[in-house]
Motif scaffolding. Sequence first.
Motif, PDB file in Angstrom:
ATOM      1  N   VAL A  68      49.464  19.884 -10.308  1.00  0.00           N
ATOM      2  CA  VAL A  68      50.466  19.507  -9.313  1.00  0.00           C
ATOM      3  C   VAL A  68      51.828  19.474  -9.994  1.00  0.00           C
ATOM      4  O   VAL A  68      52.017  18.767 -10.986  1.00  0.00           O
ATOM      5  CB  VAL A  68      50.144  18.126  -8.704  1.00  0.00           C
ATOM      6  N   LEU A  69      52.754  20.262  -9.477  1.00  0.00           N
ATOM      7  CA  LEU A  69      54.128  20.252  -9.956  1.00  0.00           C
ATOM      8  C   LEU A  69      54.944  19.418  -8.984  1.00  0.00           C
ATOM      9  O   LEU A  69      54.824  19.585  -7.767  1.00  0.00           O
ATOM     10  CB  LEU A  69      54.685  21.673 -10.029  1.00  0.00           C
ATOM     11  N   PHE A  70      55.757  18.519  -9.523  1.00  0.00           N
ATOM     12  CA  PHE A  70      56.483  17.599  -8.653  1.00  0.00           C
ATOM     13  C   PHE A  70      57.874  17.326  -9.188  1.00  0.00           C
ATOM     14  O   PHE A  70      58.211  17.676 -10.321  1.00  0.00           O
ATOM     15  CB  PHE A  70      55.697  16.294  -8.482  1.00  0.00           C
ATOM     16  N   HIS A  71      58.678  16.702  -8.339  1.00  0.00           N
ATOM     17  CA  HIS A  71      60.052  16.359  -8.690  1.00  0.00           C
ATOM     18  C   HIS A  71      60.128  14.884  -9.078  1.00  0.00           C
ATOM     19  O   HIS A  71      59.677  14.023  -8.327  1.00  0.00           O
ATOM     20  CB  HIS A  71      60.961  16.632  -7.483  1.00  0.00           C
ATOM     21  N   SER A  83      51.137  17.333 -13.402  1.00  0.00           N
ATOM     22  CA  SER A  83      49.942  16.501 -13.553  1.00  0.00           C
ATOM     23  C   SER A  83      48.722  17.329 -13.191  1.00  0.00           C
ATOM     24  O   SER A  83      48.807  18.258 -12.389  1.00  0.00           O
ATOM     25  CB  SER A  83      49.995  15.279 -12.628  1.00  0.00           C
ATOM     26  N   VAL A  84      47.597  16.970 -13.789  1.00  0.00           N
ATOM     27  CA  VAL A  84      46.321  17.568 -13.426  1.00  0.00           C
ATOM     28  C   VAL A  84      45.506  16.456 -12.785  1.00  0.00           C
ATOM     29  O   VAL A  84      45.276  15.417 -13.403  1.00  0.00           O
ATOM     30  CB  VAL A  84      45.593  18.149 -14.655  1.00  0.00           C
ATOM     31  N   VAL A  85      45.095  16.672 -11.543  1.00  0.00           N
ATOM     32  CA  VAL A  85      44.354  15.646 -10.812  1.00  0.00           C
ATOM     33  C   VAL A  85      43.004  16.193 -10.368  1.00  0.00           C
ATOM     34  O   VAL A  85      42.812  17.402 -10.250  1.00  0.00           O
ATOM     35  CB  VAL A  85      45.156  15.124  -9.587  1.00  0.00           C
ATOM     36  N   ASP A  86      42.072  15.272 -10.120  1.00  0.00           N
ATOM     37  CA  ASP A  86      40.755  15.623  -9.610  1.00  0.00           C
ATOM     38  C   ASP A  86      40.784  15.544  -8.091  1.00  0.00           C
ATOM     39  O   ASP A  86      41.215  14.532  -7.529  1.00  0.00           O
ATOM     40  CB  ASP A  86      39.695  14.643 -10.130  1.00  0.00           C
ATOM     41  N   VAL A  87      40.303  16.590  -7.443  1.00  0.00           N
ATOM     42  CA  VAL A  87      40.227  16.595  -5.983  1.00  0.00           C
ATOM     43  C   VAL A  87      38.955  15.870  -5.568  1.00  0.00           C
ATOM     44  O   VAL A  87      37.852  16.254  -5.955  1.00  0.00           O
ATOM     45  CB  VAL A  87      40.237  18.033  -5.425  1.00  0.00           C
ATOM     46  N   LYS A 104      42.387  11.894  -7.608  1.00  0.00           N
ATOM     47  CA  LYS A 104      42.307  10.844  -8.630  1.00  0.00           C
ATOM     48  C   LYS A 104      43.016  11.357  -9.880  1.00  0.00           C
ATOM     49  O   LYS A 104      42.887  12.531 -10.230  1.00  0.00           O
ATOM     50  CB  LYS A 104      40.842  10.532  -8.944  1.00  0.00           C
ATOM     51  N   GLY A 105      43.733  10.446 -10.539  1.00  0.00           N
ATOM     52  CA  GLY A 105      44.456  10.806 -11.751  1.00  0.00           C
ATOM     53  C   GLY A 105      45.960  10.819 -11.534  1.00  0.00           C
ATOM     54  O   GLY A 105      46.708  11.381 -12.330  1.00  0.00           O
ATOM     55  N   ILE A 106      46.397  10.160 -10.484  1.00  0.00           N
ATOM     56  CA  ILE A 106      47.816  10.163 -10.128  1.00  0.00           C
ATOM     57  C   ILE A 106      48.646   9.393 -11.156  1.00  0.00           C
ATOM     58  O   ILE A 106      48.304   8.284 -11.537  1.00  0.00           O
ATOM     59  CB  ILE A 106      48.010   9.547  -8.722  1.00  0.00           C
ATOM     60  N   ASP A 107      49.736  10.015 -11.571  1.00  0.00           N
ATOM     61  CA  ASP A 107      50.748   9.334 -12.387  1.00  0.00           C
ATOM     62  C   ASP A 107      52.118   9.467 -11.722  1.00  0.00           C
ATOM     63  O   ASP A 107      53.145   9.368 -12.366  1.00  0.00           O
ATOM     64  CB  ASP A 107      50.767   9.876 -13.816  1.00  0.00           C
ATOM     65  N   MET A 108      52.101   9.698 -10.423  1.00  0.00           N
ATOM     66  CA  MET A 108      53.313   9.851  -9.620  1.00  0.00           C
ATOM     67  C   MET A 108      53.446   8.640  -8.704  1.00  0.00           C
ATOM     68  O   MET A 108      52.441   8.147  -8.203  1.00  0.00           O
ATOM     69  CB  MET A 108      53.221  11.116  -8.764  1.00  0.00           C
ATOM     70  N   ILE A 109      54.661   8.206  -8.480  1.00  0.00           N
ATOM     71  CA  ILE A 109      54.856   7.061  -7.601  1.00  0.00           C
ATOM     72  C   ILE A 109      54.776   7.492  -6.142  1.00  0.00           C
ATOM     73  O   ILE A 109      54.913   8.676  -5.818  1.00  0.00           O
ATOM     74  CB  ILE A 109      56.191   6.345  -7.885  1.00  0.00           C
TER      75      ILE A 109
END
Length: 132
Positions: free
Chosen positions: A53-56, A96-100, A111-116
């Motif tokens: 996941v690419l995010f701002h 981030s790399v997250v589990d679906v 799961k694995g979120i490090d984004m607010i």
Amino acid sequence: MTNILLKPIGIVRTNAPTVPRHWTVSDVEGTIIIDEVYREGLRDIRPGQKIIVLFHFHQSQPFSPENLTQKPPHRNEHLGVFSTCSPRRPNPIGLSVVDVLDIQGSTLRVKGIDMIDGTPILDIKPWIVPDA
């Protein structure tokens, strides 16, 4: 150089009051809600797989030359910004790399979120592990 304009494709939702500093140490669950116009693009994502996941970093402080070196909280030395995962960057883009866990329509439970909560999503890519 030419300016680049990016348009978010979705948003992160989580009830976690705080999130870990990096996805590798996160067990936080939440959802990634993708705009319905992109729903068909999710069709091959399955529960059990990992996605990139690419995010701002939308709440990061503006970057300045003083930020070219930074001291990560887990290190005893200053490192060049491109050797860190700091949100204070020339272009505030996170990865981030997250589990679906589940998919319902255009909503991914992950799961694995490090984004607010409220973080704008820029893109999703497959997590591909090369053959050994």
